[in-house]
Design a protein around this motif. Structure first.
Motif, PDB file in Angstrom:
ATOM      1  N   ILE A  40       0.831  -1.206   0.000  1.00 13.27           N
ATOM      2  CA  ILE A  40       0.000   0.000   0.000  1.00 13.27           C
ATOM      3  C   ILE A  40       0.862   1.250   0.000  1.00 13.27           C
ATOM      4  CG2 ILE A  40      -1.637   1.343   1.388  1.00 13.27           C
ATOM      5  CD1 ILE A  40      -2.786  -1.412   2.305  1.00 13.27           C
ATOM      6  N   LEU A  41       1.889   1.277   0.851  1.00 14.83           N
ATOM      7  CA  LEU A  41       2.787   2.432   0.925  1.00 14.83           C
ATOM      8  C   LEU A  41       3.537   2.636  -0.390  1.00 14.83           C
ATOM      9  CD1 LEU A  41       4.101   4.651   2.690  1.00 14.83           C
ATOM     10  CD2 LEU A  41       5.805   2.955   3.344  1.00 14.83           C
ATOM     11  N   PHE A  42       4.000   1.550  -0.982  1.00 17.93           N
ATOM     12  CA  PHE A  42       4.743   1.626  -2.240  1.00 17.93           C
ATOM     13  C   PHE A  42       3.863   2.171  -3.369  1.00 17.93           C
ATOM     14  CE2 PHE A  42       6.194  -0.481  -6.181  1.00 17.93           C
ATOM     15  CZ  PHE A  42       7.455   0.109  -6.278  1.00 17.93           C
ATOM     16  N   LEU A  43       2.647   1.624  -3.495  1.00 17.84           N
ATOM     17  CA  LEU A  43       1.744   2.081  -4.553  1.00 17.84           C
ATOM     18  C   LEU A  43       1.304   3.527  -4.340  1.00 17.84           C
ATOM     19  CD1 LEU A  43      -0.498  -1.080  -5.082  1.00 17.84           C
ATOM     20  CD2 LEU A  43       1.290  -0.208  -6.591  1.00 17.84           C
ATOM     21  N   ALA A  44       1.043   3.894  -3.080  1.00 18.02           N
ATOM     22  CA  ALA A  44       0.645   5.278  -2.794  1.00 18.02           C
ATOM     23  C   ALA A  44       1.773   6.240  -3.155  1.00 18.02           C
ATOM     24  CB  ALA A  44       0.267   5.426  -1.326  1.00 18.02           C
ATOM     25  N   SER A  45       3.003   5.860  -2.849  1.00 17.30           N
ATOM     26  CA  SER A  45       4.155   6.714  -3.186  1.00 17.30           C
ATOM     27  C   SER A  45       4.292   6.887  -4.689  1.00 17.30           C
ATOM     28  CB  SER A  45       5.441   6.113  -2.625  1.00 17.30           C
ATOM     29  OG  SER A  45       5.362   5.964  -1.240  1.00 17.30           O
ATOM     30  N   ILE A  46       4.117   5.804  -5.432  1.00 17.31           N
ATOM     31  CA  ILE A  46       4.216   5.881  -6.902  1.00 17.31           C
ATOM     32  C   ILE A  46       3.124   6.794  -7.457  1.00 17.31           C
ATOM     33  CG2 ILE A  46       3.859   4.555  -9.016  1.00 17.31           C
ATOM     34  CD1 ILE A  46       5.421   2.299  -7.755  1.00 17.31           C
ATOM     35  N   PHE A  47       1.880   6.629  -6.981  1.00 17.27           N
ATOM     36  CA  PHE A  47       0.777   7.457  -7.488  1.00 17.27           C
ATOM     37  C   PHE A  47       0.941   8.926  -7.107  1.00 17.27           C
ATOM     38  CE2 PHE A  47      -1.703   3.393  -7.694  1.00 17.27           C
ATOM     39  CZ  PHE A  47      -1.855   3.407  -9.068  1.00 17.27           C
ATOM     40  N   ILE A  48       1.428   9.195  -5.899  1.00 13.29           N
ATOM     41  CA  ILE A  48       1.646  10.585  -5.482  1.00 13.29           C
ATOM     42  C   ILE A  48       2.748  11.223  -6.317  1.00 13.29           C
ATOM     43  CG2 ILE A  48       2.504  12.032  -3.589  1.00 13.29           C
ATOM     44  CD1 ILE A  48       0.962  10.175  -1.673  1.00 13.29           C
ATOM     45  N   PHE A  49       3.838  10.490  -6.521  1.00 11.37           N
ATOM     46  CA  PHE A  49       4.941  11.018  -7.330  1.00 11.37           C
ATOM     47  C   PHE A  49       4.493  11.249  -8.775  1.00 11.37           C
ATOM     48  CE2 PHE A  49       8.690  10.308 -10.038  1.00 11.37           C
ATOM     49  CZ  PHE A  49       9.476  11.371  -9.597  1.00 11.37           C
ATOM     50  N   SER A  50       3.745  10.290  -9.329  1.00 10.47           N
ATOM     51  CA  SER A  50       3.266  10.426 -10.715  1.00 10.47           C
ATOM     52  C   SER A  50       2.313  11.616 -10.856  1.00 10.47           C
ATOM     53  CB  SER A  50       2.545   9.154 -11.165  1.00 10.47           C
ATOM     54  OG  SER A  50       3.409   8.056 -11.096  1.00 10.47           O
ATOM     55  N   SER A  51       1.426  11.784  -9.883  1.00 13.69           N
ATOM     56  CA  SER A  51       0.501  12.922  -9.962  1.00 13.69           C
ATOM     57  C   SER A  51       1.229  14.245  -9.793  1.00 13.69           C
ATOM     58  CB  SER A  51      -0.623  12.771  -8.934  1.00 13.69           C
ATOM     59  OG  SER A  51      -0.097  12.779  -7.634  1.00 13.69           O
ATOM     60  N   TYR A  52       2.277  14.261  -8.967  1.00 17.23           N
ATOM     61  CA  TYR A  52       3.073  15.481  -8.824  1.00 17.23           C
ATOM     62  C   TYR A  52       3.739  15.846 -10.150  1.00 17.23           C
ATOM     63  CZ  TYR A  52       6.783  18.651  -7.478  1.00 17.23           C
ATOM     64  OH  TYR A  52       7.627  19.729  -7.416  1.00 17.23           O
ATOM     65  N   ILE A  53       4.326  14.853 -10.814  1.00 21.21           N
ATOM     66  CA  ILE A  53       4.960  15.087 -12.122  1.00 21.21           C
ATOM     67  C   ILE A  53       3.908  15.556 -13.127  1.00 21.21           C
ATOM     68  CG2 ILE A  53       6.159  13.969 -14.048  1.00 21.21           C
ATOM     69  CD1 ILE A  53       7.937  14.396 -11.637  1.00 21.21           C
ATOM     70  N   LEU A  54       2.759  14.890 -13.133  1.00 14.91           N
ATOM     71  CA  LEU A  54       1.704  15.227 -14.096  1.00 14.91           C
ATOM     72  C   LEU A  54       1.188  16.653 -13.898  1.00 14.91           C
ATOM     73  CD1 LEU A  54      -0.314  14.223 -16.308  1.00 14.91           C
ATOM     74  CD2 LEU A  54      -1.820  13.570 -14.423  1.00 14.91           C
ATOM     75  N   PHE A  55       0.899  17.021 -12.637  1.00 12.41           N
ATOM     76  CA  PHE A  55       0.275  18.320 -12.390  1.00 12.41           C
ATOM     77  C   PHE A  55       1.283  19.465 -12.279  1.00 12.41           C
ATOM     78  CE2 PHE A  55      -3.080  15.451 -10.743  1.00 12.41           C
ATOM     79  CZ  PHE A  55      -4.077  15.814 -11.636  1.00 12.41           C
ATOM     80  N   SER A  56       2.567  19.167 -12.170  1.00 13.66           N
ATOM     81  CA  SER A  56       3.551  20.255 -12.145  1.00 13.66           C
ATOM     82  C   SER A  56       4.171  20.517 -13.514  1.00 13.66           C
ATOM     83  CB  SER A  56       4.657  19.952 -11.130  1.00 13.66           C
ATOM     84  OG  SER A  56       5.381  18.800 -11.519  1.00 13.66           O
ATOM     85  N   ASN A  57       4.100  19.528 -14.424  1.00  9.33           N
ATOM     86  CA  ASN A  57       4.742  19.703 -15.727  1.00  9.33           C
ATOM     87  C   ASN A  57       3.767  19.765 -16.900  1.00  9.33           C
ATOM     88  OD1 ASN A  57       7.350  19.719 -14.655  1.00  9.33           O
ATOM     89  ND2 ASN A  57       7.439  17.486 -14.650  1.00  9.33           N
ATOM     90  N   PHE A  58       2.618  19.119 -16.785  1.00 14.21           N
ATOM     91  CA  PHE A  58       1.736  19.010 -17.943  1.00 14.21           C
ATOM     92  C   PHE A  58       0.408  19.752 -17.759  1.00 14.21           C
ATOM     93  CE2 PHE A  58       4.435  15.194 -18.004  1.00 14.21           C
ATOM     94  CZ  PHE A  58       5.069  15.382 -19.227  1.00 14.21           C
ATOM     95  N   ILE A  59      -0.293  19.508 -16.674  1.00 14.21           N
ATOM     96  CA  ILE A  59      -1.615  20.111 -16.508  1.00 14.21           C
ATOM     97  C   ILE A  59      -1.537  21.440 -15.762  1.00 14.21           C
ATOM     98  CG2 ILE A  59      -3.919  19.732 -15.533  1.00 14.21           C
ATOM     99  CD1 ILE A  59      -3.642  16.815 -16.163  1.00 14.21           C
TER     100      ILE A  59
END
Length: 199
Positions: A40-59
């Protein structure tokens, strides 16, 4: 010794047969929780990091990032609570009259699996451990096989701490239970690492 075999709590609700005595109440080892919590911790970290990249660089939308972050944290906390509740309310109970497995997850499922000891003719107890680390912390599975007149059935206590002591307790209690029966009960505990005979 008895304190290690019976976890703290009021277990009188499980004593519903005449002359029933409580011998064992155990949960799975707490280390069983580590694997789902790590995932759970691993998947949450991946999703948080991916959303940070998505919303800081693209959207480029901070409110949308915060909403996504709260959603991911909410799902992670719900999954963590579910894992802990599933572990906490999954118990094994041994009395002089029955063996019982209970697991309960609120709003999900409630299962009770029991074997009445006066209905079985033959019992075999097998002890297995999965590797060096499990051996080191005395963690293993106990498989109890009952031969009934119509079929053979297994009752498994998964990931139990102090499995050697519980194996001895089960052997002794089931043997005592069998001696009190008219027909008797046959118990064969197997050695942990039994070598195969040479042919």
């Amino acid at each position: 010794m008895k304190d290690e075999m019976i976890i703290k709590g009021d277990w009188t609700n499980f004593l519903n047969l005449e002359g029933e005595e409580l011998y064992l109440v155990k949960r799975q080892h707490v280390l069983v929780l580590l694997s789902p919590l790590f995932i759970i911790l691993f998947l949450a970290s991946i999703f948080i990091f991916s959303s940070y990249i998505l919303f800081s660089n693209f959207i480029l939308s901070f409110p949308l990032f915060m909403a996504t972050l709260f959603l991911i944290l909410s799902i992670s906390m719900s999954s963590t609570a579910y894992s802990i509740i599933y572990w906490y309310f999954h118990i094994y109970v041994l009395t002089n009259r029955k063996i019982l497995e209970v697991w309960y997850t609120p709003l999900s499922n409630h299962v009770m699996n029991d074997v009445f000891l006066d209905k079985v003719n033959c019992t075999e107890i097998d002890l297995s451990s999965k590797g060096f680390f499990h051996e080191l912390i005395d963690l293993g599975d106990l498989t109890i096989t009952f031969d009934r007149p119509t079929h053979q059935e297994e009752f498994i206590l998964h990931n139990i701490k102090n499995c050697d002591e519980i194996d001895r307790l089960l052997t002794q209690k089931l043997l005592d239970s069998g001696k009190r029966k008219e027909e008797g009960i046959w118990i064969r505990p197997r050695a942990r690492f039994m070598p195969k005979p040479a042919i």
